[in-house]
Every structure is written in structure tokens, then in C-alpha cells.
Design a protein around this motif. Sequence first.
Motif, PDB file in Angstrom:
ATOM      1  N   LYS A 190       0.684  -1.266   0.157  1.00 46.12           N
ATOM      2  CA  LYS A 190       0.067  -0.067  -0.050  1.00 46.12           C
ATOM      3  C   LYS A 190       0.865   1.398  -0.003  1.00 46.12           C
ATOM      4  O   LYS A 190       0.586   2.320  -0.797  1.00 46.12           O
ATOM      5  N   ASP A 191       1.826   1.265   0.631  1.00 51.00           N
ATOM      6  CA  ASP A 191       2.876   2.427   0.710  1.00 51.00           C
ATOM      7  C   ASP A 191       3.356   2.643  -0.701  1.00 51.00           C
ATOM      8  O   ASP A 191       3.411   3.805  -1.320  1.00 51.00           O
ATOM      9  N   ARG A 192       3.806   1.805  -1.490  1.00 49.43           N
ATOM     10  CA  ARG A 192       4.420   1.853  -2.787  1.00 49.43           C
ATOM     11  C   ARG A 192       3.163   2.368  -3.694  1.00 49.43           C
ATOM     12  O   ARG A 192       3.440   2.978  -4.545  1.00 49.43           O
ATOM     13  N   LEU A 193       2.041   1.771  -3.608  1.00 50.87           N
ATOM     14  CA  LEU A 193       0.980   2.175  -4.408  1.00 50.87           C
ATOM     15  C   LEU A 193       0.503   3.631  -4.110  1.00 50.87           C
ATOM     16  O   LEU A 193       0.293   4.573  -5.276  1.00 50.87           O
ATOM     17  N   MET A 194       0.634   4.058  -2.785  1.00 51.76           N
ATOM     18  CA  MET A 194       0.373   5.347  -2.548  1.00 51.76           C
ATOM     19  C   MET A 194       1.586   6.422  -3.347  1.00 51.76           C
ATOM     20  O   MET A 194       1.004   7.243  -3.779  1.00 51.76           O
ATOM     21  N   SER A 195       2.605   5.765  -3.361  1.00 51.02           N
ATOM     22  CA  SER A 195       3.785   6.664  -3.648  1.00 51.02           C
ATOM     23  C   SER A 195       3.576   6.652  -5.366  1.00 51.02           C
ATOM     24  O   SER A 195       3.474   8.113  -5.942  1.00 51.02           O
ATOM     25  N   ARG A 196       2.926   5.786  -5.983  1.00 48.22           N
ATOM     26  CA  ARG A 196       2.818   5.731  -7.310  1.00 48.22           C
ATOM     27  C   ARG A 196       1.501   6.562  -7.731  1.00 48.22           C
ATOM     28  O   ARG A 196       1.431   7.426  -8.554  1.00 48.22           O
ATOM     29  N   LEU A 197       0.437   6.662  -7.056  1.00 46.02           N
ATOM     30  CA  LEU A 197      -0.639   7.452  -7.103  1.00 46.02           C
ATOM     31  C   LEU A 197      -0.458   8.771  -6.989  1.00 46.02           C
ATOM     32  O   LEU A 197      -0.822   9.658  -7.637  1.00 46.02           O
ATOM     33  N   MET A 198       0.311   8.985  -5.979  1.00 47.03           N
ATOM     34  CA  MET A 198       0.825  10.703  -5.953  1.00 47.03           C
ATOM     35  C   MET A 198       1.787  11.103  -6.839  1.00 47.03           C
ATOM     36  O   MET A 198       1.347  12.114  -7.163  1.00 47.03           O
ATOM     37  N   ALA A 199       2.511  10.274  -7.240  1.00 49.25           N
ATOM     38  CA  ALA A 199       3.503  10.854  -8.412  1.00 49.25           C
ATOM     39  C   ALA A 199       2.641  11.274  -9.549  1.00 49.25           C
ATOM     40  O   ALA A 199       2.857  12.228 -10.416  1.00 49.25           O
ATOM     41  N   ALA A 200       1.578  10.296  -9.923  1.00 50.70           N
ATOM     42  CA  ALA A 200       0.990  10.578 -11.025  1.00 50.70           C
ATOM     43  C   ALA A 200      -0.043  11.811 -10.966  1.00 50.70           C
ATOM     44  O   ALA A 200      -0.512  12.352 -12.148  1.00 50.70           O
ATOM     45  N   ARG A 201      -0.196  12.044  -9.875  1.00 50.46           N
ATOM     46  CA  ARG A 201      -1.333  13.310  -9.441  1.00 50.46           C
ATOM     47  C   ARG A 201      -0.192  14.478  -8.990  1.00 50.46           C
ATOM     48  O   ARG A 201      -0.902  15.529  -8.684  1.00 50.46           O
ATOM     49  N   LYS A 202       0.878  14.225  -8.862  1.00 46.24           N
ATOM     50  CA  LYS A 202       1.763  15.379  -8.636  1.00 46.24           C
ATOM     51  C   LYS A 202       1.538  15.827  -7.280  1.00 46.24           C
ATOM     52  O   LYS A 202       1.508  17.150  -7.006  1.00 46.24           O
ATOM     53  N   LEU A 203       1.098  14.962  -6.284  1.00 48.37           N
ATOM     54  CA  LEU A 203       0.629  15.404  -4.887  1.00 48.37           C
ATOM     55  C   LEU A 203       1.731  15.214  -3.981  1.00 48.37           C
ATOM     56  O   LEU A 203       2.732  14.500  -4.154  1.00 48.37           O
ATOM     57  N   GLN A 204       1.926  16.230  -2.986  1.00 47.46           N
ATOM     58  CA  GLN A 204       2.970  16.349  -1.913  1.00 47.46           C
ATOM     59  C   GLN A 204       2.561  15.161  -0.779  1.00 47.46           C
ATOM     60  O   GLN A 204       1.396  14.908  -0.738  1.00 47.46           O
ATOM     61  N   LYS A 205       3.201  15.027   0.156  1.00 51.10           N
ATOM     62  CA  LYS A 205       2.950  14.165   1.211  1.00 51.10           C
ATOM     63  C   LYS A 205       1.706  14.461   2.164  1.00 51.10           C
ATOM     64  O   LYS A 205       0.969  13.560   2.299  1.00 51.10           O
TER      65      LYS A 205
END
Length: 284
Positions: A190-205
Amino acid sequence: QANLGQDVFAPSLLCPMAELRSDGVAADRLDEEKAVRLIVFDFDQTLSCSHVFNTLAGRGHAHSGLQVRPPYAVSEHGQLARIQELNQGAFSSKGGFATVAFGGEARVRQVSELLKGLKGLGAELILCTKGLVGTVNKCLEDLGLLEHFSEVYGRIGLSYGSLEYDIQTSLDDELKHLLGRKEQAEWSSKDRLMSRLMAARKLQKHQALLVEDDPIEVRNAKPVCRTVLVKEAAGMTQRHFEEILALAAGRVPCGADLAPPGAMQAAGGESRTSSGRLRGCAVS
């Protein structure tokens, strides 16, 4: 249980302007830059109250409040078929299997209002489970909640093997659209999925949130995004609804400095309101 409409959707939460209380003190204000834009929910014992996969697999416990009689199923098509049977049989007078798994009709309405409120605040909602995509899709569709999620990630097919019922059961055509797709199972943690989803949406932590009942998942995700731990592992409650809505609204105490992400977490991992009242769910 408190009424969600009265207790959560308060003007001070949703209005971008600070309001004055009766004593003349300004209420909390909103800061859109601090608002969470992506929320990923766990399913079993987070969105639902009971562990749906384990219940259908015959691994439920007496204290969980939800048990079914054999036959049991562990495959995606098997659990889909079994839910359909339970809806038409043992749970037909109770609003269906998913209604009971979610804690009853009143809580289903509360969850629905929560999801609508989050969407109204501009948050994208995604679900990620170690359970089966088809099972989750069926429960959410039966409750009218599936439309709120842009995607569901989980396991598919025979990821957990098969039992006799799985082998002997064929799935009705009307349920096949609920089966998971290959890309929905293409994630490792789930942490890696979160990283992938955030990168695709250009979101910060501070703009992404994982809502989860597993402390290990929360610990792994903390370096990546914000987290809410459903400590009781029995489904989100009113206090979780309030915390998640506040994060999605960018709610900060009026008069306080704009603290960095994570400042809502009080000592000992318990979160509090701006007045210091203990919420009882850990936010970071």
C-alpha cells in the motif's frame, strides 16, 4: 451513534471563511493548500465493520458479530456468488449481506454522507484491499457506494486458492462485470501504491491520506503520506469521519500558525480537536 449530518457537516468545517461563535471567538478556518486531495481507504474493518473476506472464507470469529454458515469461498467468483446467495437467503430480511457487514442501515447512510462530503470537498477516493476486488465491488454496489471511488485495487481470481464451493460454482452473467481487472491487482504494497498514485497526480505528502486499520500498513505509509489509523479494527466511527473531513477541508485552528503536515497529531499518537478534545484515532 451521533447523527453525521448534524455533527460533521458544520458550517465551520465547510465554509472557507472564519465564523464567530456566540462568545465572539473565531471558529476554525480552512486552508486549501493544506487540504488532502487523495484519500485511499482500506476495506475490511475500515470501511466495513466486519472482515468480509474472512467471513466468507469461514475464518470469522464469534466476537466479530458477523458469521455465515458453510459453504465457504476464497476465490473472487466464489465470494461473488456466495454474497448473492446470502442476499437472497439468510440476509434477505436484514438489508443484504453488505448492509450487515457495514454495521447496519444507519451506518451505511453515514458512510455514504462521508464519501459524498469528501467528494464535495474535491478529494479523489480510491480503495485498496488485500481482499478480492470482485467481493469489494459487490458490497459497494449493493450499498450504492461504488460510484464514489475512482478505482478499487485488490487481489483477483484465484489469488487465495479455491475451496470445493469455488470449484463447483459458476458465476451468473449479471455479476461478471464486478470481477477485477488485471491492472487492479498490479501493486505490491500500500505504501508503494500510494507513492505511485501521488506521483501520477503530482501530490505532496500532506495532500494524500491512507485510512487503514492495520498498524503495520500505517507505519509503512507514514514516510509517504498522511495516515489515519482505525485502532479498533471494527470500522470507522464518528470521530474518524470528523478527522478525515477536517483533513480534506484543510481545517486549521483559527488564530494558530499554519503548522506543517502532521501537527494535528498530539502526544501519544492520539489526535485532538482545536479545543483539545481527544478524538481517539491517530492522525499523522
